[in-house]
Each structure stands twice: as structure tokens, then as C-alpha cells.
Design an enzyme around this catalytic site. Sequence first.
Site, PDB file in Angstrom:
ATOM      1  N   GLY A   1     -25.116 -14.103 -11.426  1.00  0.00           N
ATOM      2  CA  GLY A   1     -26.362 -13.352 -11.307  1.00  0.00           C
ATOM      3  C   GLY A   1     -27.556 -14.254 -11.541  1.00  0.00           C
ATOM      4  O   GLY A   1     -27.540 -15.449 -11.219  1.00  0.00           O
ATOM      5  N   SER A   2     -28.595 -13.695 -12.122  1.00  0.00           N
ATOM      6  CA  SER A   2     -29.847 -14.454 -12.274  1.00  0.00           C
ATOM      7  C   SER A   2     -29.796 -15.533 -13.341  1.00  0.00           C
ATOM      8  O   SER A   2     -30.751 -16.311 -13.474  1.00  0.00           O
ATOM      9  CB  SER A   2     -31.003 -13.494 -12.571  1.00  0.00           C
ATOM     10  OG  SER A   2     -31.321 -12.740 -11.410  1.00  0.00           O
TER      11      SER A   2
END
Length: 668
Positions: free
Chosen positions: A407-408
Site C-alpha cells: 500500500g502507501s
Amino acid sequence: MKKVVFALFFVLLLSGCQEEKKVSPYDVLDEYIVTWKEADYQKMYDTYLTASTKETFTYDVFLERYEKLYGDLEIDNLTIEVLDKDQTWEEENSVTIPGKLSFDTFAGKIEYEKDFVMEKVIKEEEEDTWTIQWDLSFILPDLELTDKVRIDSTTAERGEILDSEGNPMALNGEVFQVGVVPGQFEEEKSLSLLAGIINMDEAYIKSLYTLSWAQPDYDMPVKKFLLEDEEVVRKADEIEGVTVTRVNERIYPYGKAAAHLIGYIGEVTAEDLETLEGYAPGDKVGKRGLEQLLEDRLRAQNGQKIYLEKEDGSTLDIVETASQNGETIQLTINGNMQQTLFETLKEERGTATVLDPTTGKVRSLVSLPTFNPNDYVWGLTTEQRQSLENNPEQPTINRFSYTYSPGSTMKLLTSVIGLANGTLDPTLAYEINSKEWKKDESWGDYKVVRYHENDKNVDLESALKFSDNIYFARVGLEMGPEKFMEGLENLGVGEALPFTYPTVKSQISNYGALDREILLADTAYGQGEFLLNIVHLASIYGGVINNGNMMQPLLLEEEPVKVWKENIVSQEQAKLLQTSLRKIVSEGSSQKANISGREMAGKTGTAEIKMEQGTTGTENGWFVSYDQQDPTMLTAMMIEGVEAKEPRGSTYTVEMTKRFYEALRVSQ
């Protein structure tokens, strides 16, 4: 006429030579040795032994001693060597030939010298031959007919596994064993009562005390308990026909909290015996986790001795192998931290680790949901085992050894790569005026979406603070696939993690390239096909915290501290990123991670697990964090299914991380 006389003379001469040729005792001994190695005991006895030997030892005794002792002692690799073949024997009726015997047994190798006494057998109408005076010392040194061959065993202990403070995580200790004496146990009256007390199925309990070898007065083991379970054991002990004893067993004090890390032991299977050397039925071997990975070091070698007991009661040692305890191995894991992390997350699915960025030492490593390793050692019913293996929550799967989309949290990696190769100017701002963006019409309907519109002019600090997908997608595109992939490889992506506990290799994409623009853009902000192991991710973040040097992750205290990847960014760039990580919590999207008395810093990430854009899937929530007042402790946490949590997404993981830090403060 002369030719006929000459021919006759030659025949007579040849005949005379043949008559003078004699059978050598060495040749007979060589034949005997071949027969011995072939284990043709009938031929050995009938053909080669002296008459006096046969008067002393019947064939039945000869055969029984060879077969039984060779079998019981596991004799193998028999070597018989004749030491002197130069003696004069032609005029002798008895020849003593020195020899040497050697062979392997389960207790070690036996070597000794033995004389072969050869006696000539004179025959009237046949060639003379030789026979051998035999006695029991041909089987074992100094063995006599009245001796008893004894075997003794000294039990060694399996090595223990300790945490960094010396607390046992796997040890050998006493436990309670509840058993049933069939002849004293009133099944109709007591079986259901016992089942309720010890929480076991009635049919399974009955199957244990009615095994084929059970006898009415035998104490048949049923279930083991920790000494702390004394109250349960006491209630069981009150039932007539139920016994309680103390036995030695492998114990895992941290139970579920360290199950996937430590693993457990179990009896060797038939398949194990085909691949493992030096094990026998009934032996215990590591089945999972460090118990299996460190088996060669933890394994105990029992001592074995073969000796003779003489008629007068004295003994004579033949061969002995000393017992050898397994090694005690100390981990970098902090048991208290491990337990606290587990207690914080015990209702979740996911994985988490804590490591020291300055040394690489891993302080905690959990996978959830989990199981109790003590149950595997002390006995699971078939139904219980199947229930664990078929559980849709997959408690037997070790999540910290696998890879996941980060993810981020990927945005810090993109920042590190761009800063290191000079393609990212941290002061340069992109003008971003909308929530959606695509490079051009060649992308069709595909768009990159940002979830915060705090800034219109977005530089690196702002992009990290508010996790701007569009910013990092553009950074990745401008960097290009070659430099991006090279940067990932410089961070160890694609190579085996140099970690004691094997993990799945990280991957750049499903086919190892970033040759499509959309894939490159998605990867740069954390939604491509890029997969990373949690310890690897924590190590990369640790490199930033450690001012540019990424340490090799360590699990054993004996391992030397060393840099795995040097200067992944400069010290100045590391300080810049550290400041941004702090602002993410103090001013940005992760302000819920603020804890009084700490200067929390970190990066969140939500990995969407779905087939295509526009559809709904599941989400894994990430948070990698540390206290800037104490850069020796970094926590990486991933929780599955955060789309159904409250608060949703990675915010839930932030909340759980915060609980962990607060609980850790209390426990310390």
C-alpha cells in the site's frame, strides 16, 4: 622315439608339480572372510570351523549369536583385515594369523585385533585343507559363552530456545500427565465426567486407554497439562481409575504468542525417517518454526553403551558414545514485547514485527490468527487437527514469512529511490488541481485517485504528509522503469532476505518488469503488483531511520551486527525523510498515532486487494512507525480486512499500533 620319451617326461614332471602344490591357510581364511561378509552362516559353520569348535558350539548357538547380536547391535560396515601374510606354513599343522576386525554399531565403531588360529586337516584321498578355531570373541571382543551382552542409554536433553533476556521460549520441563488405568476405571460412570474436566472428546479418551497394547493394570496416558493447571488436574485425579503423574516434556511458555516463530516438535514419521539421518521411530524432531529450522543444533544425541556382564557380576565396556545435549540458542526476540504485541492483536488477522533499526535485531515477530504449539506436542485429536487446518481464518499459515502489497507505505521507498538517483527534487512541487489524474488518453478510463486535497502545489513533504497518490505516480513515471527497478534492486528487492527465518522473496511485478506506464505509476504509490515481506519493509524504513544504512535483520543474538545495504540515501536525505515521517503524524494523515510523551513518526498504507479498478475488494491496513525519541524500536504492522473495521482502513492499524505502544509502556 626321442620325441615320445621327451613328451612322457614332461607329463610326469607336470604331474609331480601338481602333487606338490598345497592349500594355503591364507586362501582358506580369505574364503571364510568372504562367506562371513555374505552372512552365509551355514557354510561358515559346516565348511570352515574346526571339529573342536563344533563340539563346543552347536550350529544353533552359532547362528543365534550371530543373528541376534548383529541385529540388536545394528552391526554394519564389517571389515576383516589379515595383518601378516608372510609366515611360513608349509610344514606346520597350526598357524596363527594376526587379523583386525572393525564394524559400526548403534553405539559407535568397534575395532580390535583378533588372531585367526588355523588348523591343518589331513585327508587321505583328498587335498589337505585348513579350518578355523572359532569362539564368541569373533562377534564381540572378549565375549565368552557365559557373558550377557548389555545395552545402556543415557538420555540427553534437547537444546532450549531463549529470548534476548534469557527467558525460555522453548524448554524441557515437568508437566502433569493425566492417565487412565483401564481395570480400575468405571467407564459408564466416569468417562463423561473426565471428558468434561479435561475438555476432550469421550470417544478419543476411550481410544487412548483401549489401544491394542493396553492391559488392565497399565497406566495409559491421556492428556498433559502445565503445572499451572493444577486445579483441573486435581479434579481429574479425584476420579477412580484416573492417575496423575509428572513427566518431562517440551514446553512453550509463550504459547500462542510465539507459535509461528518457535514452532513445535513431534514424533518422526515414516516420511521423516526416509530423509533424516540418525533418527529412529519414537524420536522427536522439529516440525515447524525455529524448532525445525534449527533442528541440527537443538537436537539431543543420547549416549549409548554396549558392555559385557560377566558371570561374577563384573562388567567390561565394549563401546560407548557419550550423550550430547542440544545447544541453547538465544534469540534477539524480547519475550515481553512479543507477548504484548500478541495480546494487542490476538483477535486480528495479520502480521507485525518490531526491530531495532540501529542493529537490525528483530525484537518481536507475530502472525495471527495462531494456535497453541503445546497442543501439538501433548496431543491433538484428529478432529482438532483438521479443525485447525480447515479453519477459514487459516491459523496455521505463517503470515510473516509471506509477501504482501505494501500500500502507501511504498511511498517512502519511491522517495528513497528518487532521492538516491537524483530524479526526485524534494522542493519541486507538482500542481495538482483535482482528485483524479491520468497521463493522457492512452490510459483510456484508467485514473489515479488522490484521497486528500489539502494542497494544490504538492512537494515531497506534502505528498508524504497526505499520502498523495497522484504525486508519487508522476514521480515514478518521470523516473522511468529502468531507474525505478534499479532502485528497488538496490533495496534488496528480488533477492533472498538475509534472515535466519526463510521468507518469500519480494517481487517487482508478476513477471518481473515495469514496462507498462500504468503498472509503473501504480507501483510508485503502492497499488501495483509489487509484493514485499514485512521484515524487509521494516528493514528499509530502518535504513532511513538509521541515517541511510540498512542493517541486516537478525534473529539470533550470536549473529554479528552488519550493514546489509549501505547508503540507501545520504544522511542529509535521511534527515529530510525522518522529518516528513514525523510530520505525517504531527500534522498529516496519521495524527491519531500521536501518543503523549512520545514523538511518533511513521507512514500508513492501505492495500486494496481487488481484480480491477472500480470494483470492491478487501483491504490490508499498514502502519510503519517509531518514536523519534527512541530510534531503536520500529514497529511494522499489517492487519487484514480493515475495510470492515471501525475506524476503517489503515486508521484501524494506527489505532492498534497506538494500543501496542501504550500497553508496552505499562508492561515495562
